[in-house]
Design an enzyme around this catalytic site. Structure first.
Site, PDB file in Angstrom:
ATOM      1  N   LYS A 113      56.456  41.512  25.437  1.00 30.84           N
ATOM      2  CA  LYS A 113      56.627  40.496  24.331  1.00 30.84           C
ATOM      3  C   LYS A 113      56.919  41.306  22.877  1.00 30.84           C
ATOM      4  O   LYS A 113      57.876  40.757  22.337  1.00 30.84           O
ATOM      5  CB  LYS A 113      55.072  39.875  24.263  1.00 30.84           C
ATOM      6  CG  LYS A 113      55.444  39.116  22.940  1.00 30.84           C
ATOM      7  CD  LYS A 113      54.136  38.053  22.557  1.00 30.84           C
ATOM      8  CE  LYS A 113      52.830  38.721  22.026  1.00 30.84           C
ATOM      9  NZ  LYS A 113      53.244  38.878  20.415  1.00 30.84           N
ATOM     10  N   ASN A 114      56.182  42.139  22.553  1.00 32.71           N
ATOM     11  CA  ASN A 114      56.202  42.785  21.143  1.00 32.71           C
ATOM     12  C   ASN A 114      57.548  43.675  21.104  1.00 32.71           C
ATOM     13  O   ASN A 114      57.935  44.068  20.137  1.00 32.71           O
ATOM     14  CB  ASN A 114      55.147  43.700  20.947  1.00 32.71           C
ATOM     15  CG  ASN A 114      53.702  43.070  20.315  1.00 32.71           C
ATOM     16  OD1 ASN A 114      54.080  41.669  20.488  1.00 32.71           O
ATOM     17  ND2 ASN A 114      52.927  43.398  20.102  1.00 32.71           N
ATOM     18  N   ASP A 129      45.434  46.243  19.874  1.00 32.38           N
ATOM     19  CA  ASP A 129      45.904  44.827  20.827  1.00 32.38           C
ATOM     20  C   ASP A 129      45.016  45.005  22.160  1.00 32.38           C
ATOM     21  O   ASP A 129      45.357  44.383  22.957  1.00 32.38           O
ATOM     22  CB  ASP A 129      47.446  44.815  20.959  1.00 32.38           C
ATOM     23  CG  ASP A 129      48.014  44.048  19.868  1.00 32.38           C
ATOM     24  OD1 ASP A 129      47.592  43.717  18.817  1.00 32.38           O
ATOM     25  OD2 ASP A 129      49.253  44.260  19.840  1.00 32.38           O
ATOM     26  N   ARG A 144      47.707  39.986   6.697  1.00 29.53           N
ATOM     27  CA  ARG A 144      48.929  40.425   7.088  1.00 29.53           C
ATOM     28  C   ARG A 144      50.185  40.155   6.168  1.00 29.53           C
ATOM     29  O   ARG A 144      50.910  39.242   6.650  1.00 29.53           O
ATOM     30  CB  ARG A 144      49.167  39.778   8.472  1.00 29.53           C
ATOM     31  CG  ARG A 144      48.266  40.123   9.712  1.00 29.53           C
ATOM     32  CD  ARG A 144      48.397  39.521  10.984  1.00 29.53           C
ATOM     33  NE  ARG A 144      49.374  40.353  11.756  1.00 29.53           N
ATOM     34  CZ  ARG A 144      49.530  40.244  12.996  1.00 29.53           C
ATOM     35  NH1 ARG A 144      49.081  39.101  13.774  1.00 29.53           N
ATOM     36  NH2 ARG A 144      50.601  40.766  13.916  1.00 29.53           N
ATOM     37  N   PRO A 145      50.176  40.754   5.352  1.00 26.47           N
ATOM     38  CA  PRO A 145      51.213  40.551   4.121  1.00 26.47           C
ATOM     39  C   PRO A 145      52.584  41.298   4.665  1.00 26.47           C
ATOM     40  O   PRO A 145      52.568  42.014   5.917  1.00 26.47           O
ATOM     41  CB  PRO A 145      50.736  41.259   2.957  1.00 26.47           C
ATOM     42  CG  PRO A 145      49.596  42.302   3.320  1.00 26.47           C
ATOM     43  CD  PRO A 145      49.127  41.875   4.804  1.00 26.47           C
ATOM     44  N   ARG A 150      51.008  32.485  24.474  1.00 23.13           N
ATOM     45  CA  ARG A 150      51.825  33.353  23.677  1.00 23.13           C
ATOM     46  C   ARG A 150      52.385  34.546  24.193  1.00 23.13           C
ATOM     47  O   ARG A 150      53.434  35.322  23.836  1.00 23.13           O
ATOM     48  CB  ARG A 150      51.471  33.206  22.378  1.00 23.13           C
ATOM     49  CG  ARG A 150      51.299  31.936  21.396  1.00 23.13           C
ATOM     50  CD  ARG A 150      50.762  32.393  19.927  1.00 23.13           C
ATOM     51  NE  ARG A 150      51.314  33.496  19.690  1.00 23.13           N
ATOM     52  CZ  ARG A 150      50.842  34.514  18.747  1.00 23.13           C
ATOM     53  NH1 ARG A 150      49.720  34.252  18.553  1.00 23.13           N
ATOM     54  NH2 ARG A 150      51.564  35.659  18.424  1.00 23.13           N
ATOM     55  N   CYS A 205      46.872  34.877   9.026  1.00 23.93           N
ATOM     56  CA  CYS A 205      46.536  34.103  10.610  1.00 23.93           C
ATOM     57  C   CYS A 205      45.214  34.562  10.997  1.00 23.93           C
ATOM     58  O   CYS A 205      44.608  35.295  10.186  1.00 23.93           O
ATOM     59  CB  CYS A 205      47.845  34.955  11.371  1.00 23.93           C
ATOM     60  SG  CYS A 205      47.322  36.486  11.446  1.00 23.93           S
ATOM     61  N   ASP A 265      54.717  42.621   2.324  1.00 22.78           N
ATOM     62  CA  ASP A 265      55.165  43.493   1.243  1.00 22.78           C
ATOM     63  C   ASP A 265      56.006  44.705   1.490  1.00 22.78           C
ATOM     64  O   ASP A 265      57.021  44.927   0.856  1.00 22.78           O
ATOM     65  CB  ASP A 265      53.858  43.820   0.140  1.00 22.78           C
ATOM     66  CG  ASP A 265      52.937  44.623   0.875  1.00 22.78           C
ATOM     67  OD1 ASP A 265      52.418  44.238   1.981  1.00 22.78           O
ATOM     68  OD2 ASP A 265      52.591  45.612   0.616  1.00 22.78           O
TER      69      ASP A 265
END
Ligand code: UD1
Length: 416
Positions: A22-23, A303, A120-121, A395, A115, A123
């Site tokens: 997925k990633n 993960d 989880r920015p 997901r 989330c 920037d």
């Protein structure tokens, strides 16, 4: 809403196949925006996040087809808008920013909110793109980006960010001149994205190291590409063998990319061997506790933290888990405790004391990997576990109950 009902306590045996990653698939599908003609991908997992990405690509002006693990994407007249309705369901939508700026010099992408696993920015994505000549404004919750032709730049990330590295890599392949990305993420999914871009004619060196050099080219052509196997799904299956005291042959398992996880599982007493048919994982003796700290690749992946913690819950002795990537990534802990686990949290550290057996209970999934850890705990537990809110699981894990049932699990999907 669906839930999984798991009758636990059955050792899993047999062979189980790993799907496409997925990633890796998410950024690679967005990278199709960069090509001037159609791209066909294989080994694309049939997951909710993949369908969200295809829907977003359609809204951005691409023609998309998906069937049987194959996706064909044809970029048409591109539009700059990634709406909140889609971005709010999948943070990775922000990965369209780099490709859109590179292709049309405009992007209006909803700012992904916080989330479940932390703030989880983005920037680092914006700072790097600004160095390449983009300008950003925040307008009604949207990031509004503009640029003329992007220019190569020397970007040093404050921390190795996977998404940030991917966004900059995609922007840089069509930029004018050379881009150097320092302190870049080294994850295998970044390498897979680079390999796809190389197949389309990009010029990239150093992928997989912390310094990536990209020479911009004027155009990328489409190329067929097979997505790499999912190392996190594979790791979850290795743990499934251990936690149920079973024996699984995990086919299509990326061995080298899972080294940090495999070393930990061996440390806990699992036997894990690479064979020509796949990776054989079994648990011949009682497991023992261990310590781990999550780190950027090649360190232990965040993960896999929740899944290995489930294993620690039924191992002998104490284990310590330090989460150094995301805050709030211990949401599975209270649910595992409901199943009889003994875990205490202090800041970013969880202390686990193994118990002789977990007990089935109704539990609530809070994010993708937390859901996987609850399924694993349910497989090991005495009695029945109801894992609620499994839309998180859908997901990231393709047909998980079918795959696990085929190796002896007893899992059924029911409506809440
Ligand atoms: C990706 C993975 C996710 C995995 C994570 C870490 C995808 C779709 N998701 O997420 O499954 O858990 O890598 O391996 O591939 N950060 C900032 N500013 C930024 C970007 C990141 O402060 O602009 C911080 C994050 O808050 C986090 C750390 O950097 O603490 C790493 O995040 P990052 O590698 O960017 O994760 P994602 O790409 O979102």
């Amino acid at each position: 809403m669906d839930k999984l009902v798991i009758d636990g306590g059955i050792p899993l045996t047999g062979s189980i196949e790993v799907s496409g990653s997925k990633n890796a698939a998410l950024p690679i599908l967005f990278a199709a925006i960069l090509a001037s003609d159609s791209v066909t991908f294989s080994n694309v997992p049939d997951l909710r996040d993949i369908h969200t990405t295809l829907k977003l690509l359609q809204m951005l002006g691409c023609a998309c087809e998906y069937a049987d693990g194959k996706a064909c994407i044809t970029p048409g007249t591109l539009l700059p808008e990634a709406p909140y309705e889609l971005v709010s369901t999948m943070r990775a939508s922000v990965l369209c920013l780099g490709p859109l700026l590179a292709r049309i010099g405009r992007a209006r992408v909803a700012l992904p909110g916080g989330c479940a696993i932390g703030a989880r920015p983005v920037d680092q994505h914006l700072k790097g793109l600004e160095q390449m000549g983009a300008r950003f404004d925040l307008e009604e919750g949207y990031i509004l980006g503009r640029c003329r032709k992007l220019k190569g730049a020397h970007v040093t990330f404050d921390m190795p960010t996977v998404g940030g590295t991917e966004n900059l890599l995609m922007a840089a392949v069509l930029a004018e001149g050379e881009t150097i990305l320092e302190n870049a993420a080294r994850e295998p999914e970044v390498v897979d994205l680079a390999n796809f871009l190389l197949a389309c004619g990009a010029r990239i060196q150093g992928q997989g190291s912390s310094c990536i050099r990209i020479q911009g080219v004027s155009e990328l052509r489409g190329a067929p590409y097979a997505i790499m196997p999912d190392r996190i799904e594979a790791g979850t299956f290795l743990v499934a063998a251990g936690i149920t005291g079973g024996e699984l042959l995990v086919r299509n398992c990326p061995f080298k990319e899972l080294e940090a996880v495999i070393l930990k599982l061996r440390d806990m007493g699992m036997e894990i061997t690479a064979t020509p048919e796949g990776v054989l994982a079994r648990c011949a003796c009682p497991l023992r506790g261990t310590d781990l700290k999550t780190q950027p690749y090649p360190g232990f992946p965040t993960d896999m933290q929740a899944q290995v913690m489930a294993l620690m819950c039924s191992a002998q002795g104490a284990s310590v888990v330090e989460e150094s990537i995301f805050e709030n990534r211990f949401m599975h802990v209270q649910e595992l405790v409901r199943m009889g686990a003994q875990i205490k949290i202090s800041g970013h550290t969880a202390m686990v004391r193994g118990v002789s057996q977990l007990a089935g209970a109704p539990v609530m999934a809070s994010d993708l990997r937390a859901s996987a850890s609850l399924v694993l705990a349910g497989l090991a537990a005495r009695g029945t576990t109801h894992v609620r809110r499994i839309y998180h699981l859908d997901r990231g894990y393709e047909r998980i109950e079918n795959k696990l049932n085929a190796v002896g699990a007893r899992i059924r999907r029911e409506k809440e």
